[in-house]
Design an enzyme around this catalytic site. Structure first.
Site, PDB file in Angstrom:
ATOM      1  CG  ASP A 212      29.289 -25.417 -14.471  1.00 30.56           C
ATOM      2  OD1 ASP A 212      29.941 -26.002 -15.352  1.00 30.56           O
ATOM      3  OD2 ASP A 212      28.046 -25.420 -14.419  1.00 30.56           O
ATOM      4  CB  SER A 213      34.388 -22.095 -16.749  1.00 28.78           C
ATOM      5  OG  SER A 213      35.382 -23.091 -16.919  1.00 28.78           O
TER       6      SER A 213
ATOM      7  N   PRO B  30      34.812 -16.591 -23.784  1.00 31.33           N
ATOM      8  CG  PRO B  30      32.606 -15.856 -23.767  1.00 31.33           C
ATOM      9  CD  PRO B  30      33.546 -16.752 -24.517  1.00 31.33           C
TER      10      PRO B  30
ATOM     11  CG  HIS C 173      24.957 -30.207 -13.076  1.00 29.88           C
ATOM     12  ND1 HIS C 173      24.070 -30.360 -14.120  1.00 29.88           N
ATOM     13  CD2 HIS C 173      25.688 -29.100 -13.370  1.00 29.88           C
ATOM     14  CE1 HIS C 173      24.239 -29.378 -14.987  1.00 29.88           C
ATOM     15  NE2 HIS C 173      25.221 -28.609 -14.564  1.00 29.88           N
TER      16      HIS C 173
END
Length: 282
Positions: free
Chosen positions: A156-157, A163, A62
């Site tokens: 941020d996948s 999906p 992060h």
């Protein structure tokens, strides 16, 4: 018999976690989600057989996803996050005093709800911040229909399967281009480059026609096994990647932000890519 979780990201190799306690498991309709405790990594979340985040090492991912583009930009007022339902990206973005508003687009409300409950330190109250605007929607549709402009956009996948797959397409990147300010920057999770080299090549091919600069930076996150993780970097502002070291140091010091991984020196070094990644950019 010990209850274990085998990650299935790669067909012939992986990693295994002891599940000391399963906290939550559900098929959300979008994806299979499980949250469990592990002695080494604390609380762990996995989606569709792939480890997404752990309590112990999330800060590395992060901080690198947020502070590299934010410090390079230096004055980001409006930020867009695509995905990031665990709240870690939102938490780090809101540490920047320049930020006036953050829009987060997450496809699955249940991921947010479960992470607030079981991984509360990821968001650390960020979802209650008045600067945060949470939109439950498809990220690709959002960026293609959006009329707002943003200074920094962070995708941020999950990996390009299920999906998350659409967040690696040209249509998504075109939408990003449409809602990014001229001097803004877009960054995205782009997989573990040694194991997922095709992702680097494909992302580069799709981003380069749209932006004056498409490149990558890197960081090593222990539970994303297989070496360094690459983060896509795309912008029309060629000065951002060349922001002088002293400027980054001044911005970081002035921000007062306390980090556990990111430093101005790490920032600079993260853009030095191994030759096998550079070969993908030819």
């Amino acid at each position: 018999m010990t209850n274990t979780y085998l990650e299935t990201l790669y067909p012939s190799w992986g990693q295994q976690f002891v599940m000391d306690e399963v906290l939550f498991e559900v098929n959300t309709g979008h994806q299979h989600l499980v949250i469990f405790n592990n002695a080494q990594w604390g609380t762990v979340m996995a989606l569709d057989g792939v480890i997404q985040t752990t309590e112990k090492d999330e800060f590395i991912y992060h901080e690198m996803m947020v502070h590299v583009p934010m410090m390079a930009h230096g004055n980001a007022k409006k930020v867009l996050i695509i995905g990031g339902g665990d709240g870690g990206i939102l938490r780090e973005v809101l540490k920047h005093d320049t930020v006036e508003s953050v829009t987060q687009v997450e496809i699955d409300q249940q991921v947010i709800d479960m992470c607030i409950k079981y991984l509360p330190n990821h968001s650390a109250g960020a979802y209650d911040n008045p600067k945060a605007n949470i939109v439950i929607a498809d990220g690709v549709d959002f960026v293609n229909e959006c009329t707002e402009k943003f200074d920094v956009i962070i995708s941020d996948s999950t990996d390009p399967m299920g999906p998350g797959e659409v967040l690696f397409t040209s249509r998504f990147y075109q939408g990003i281009k449409n809602c990014l300010n001229d001097d803004g920057v877009f960054v995205a999770q782009n997989g573990v480059s040694f194991m997922q080299t095709d992702e680097v090549t494909t992302t580069y091919k799709r981003l380069s026609p749209l932006f004056k600069q498409a490149s990558f930076y890197s960081g090593a996150v222990p539970t994303y096994v297989g070496g360094i993780m690459t983060f896509a970097w795309a912008t029309d502002n060629l000065d951002l990647i060349e922001t002088p070291d002293e400027v980054i140091k001044q911005r970081f010091k002035a921000s007062g932000i306390k980090t556990r991984f990111y430093t101005p020196e790490v920032h600079k070094g993260s853009f030095a890519l191994p030759q096998y990644v550079l070969d993908c950019l030819k």
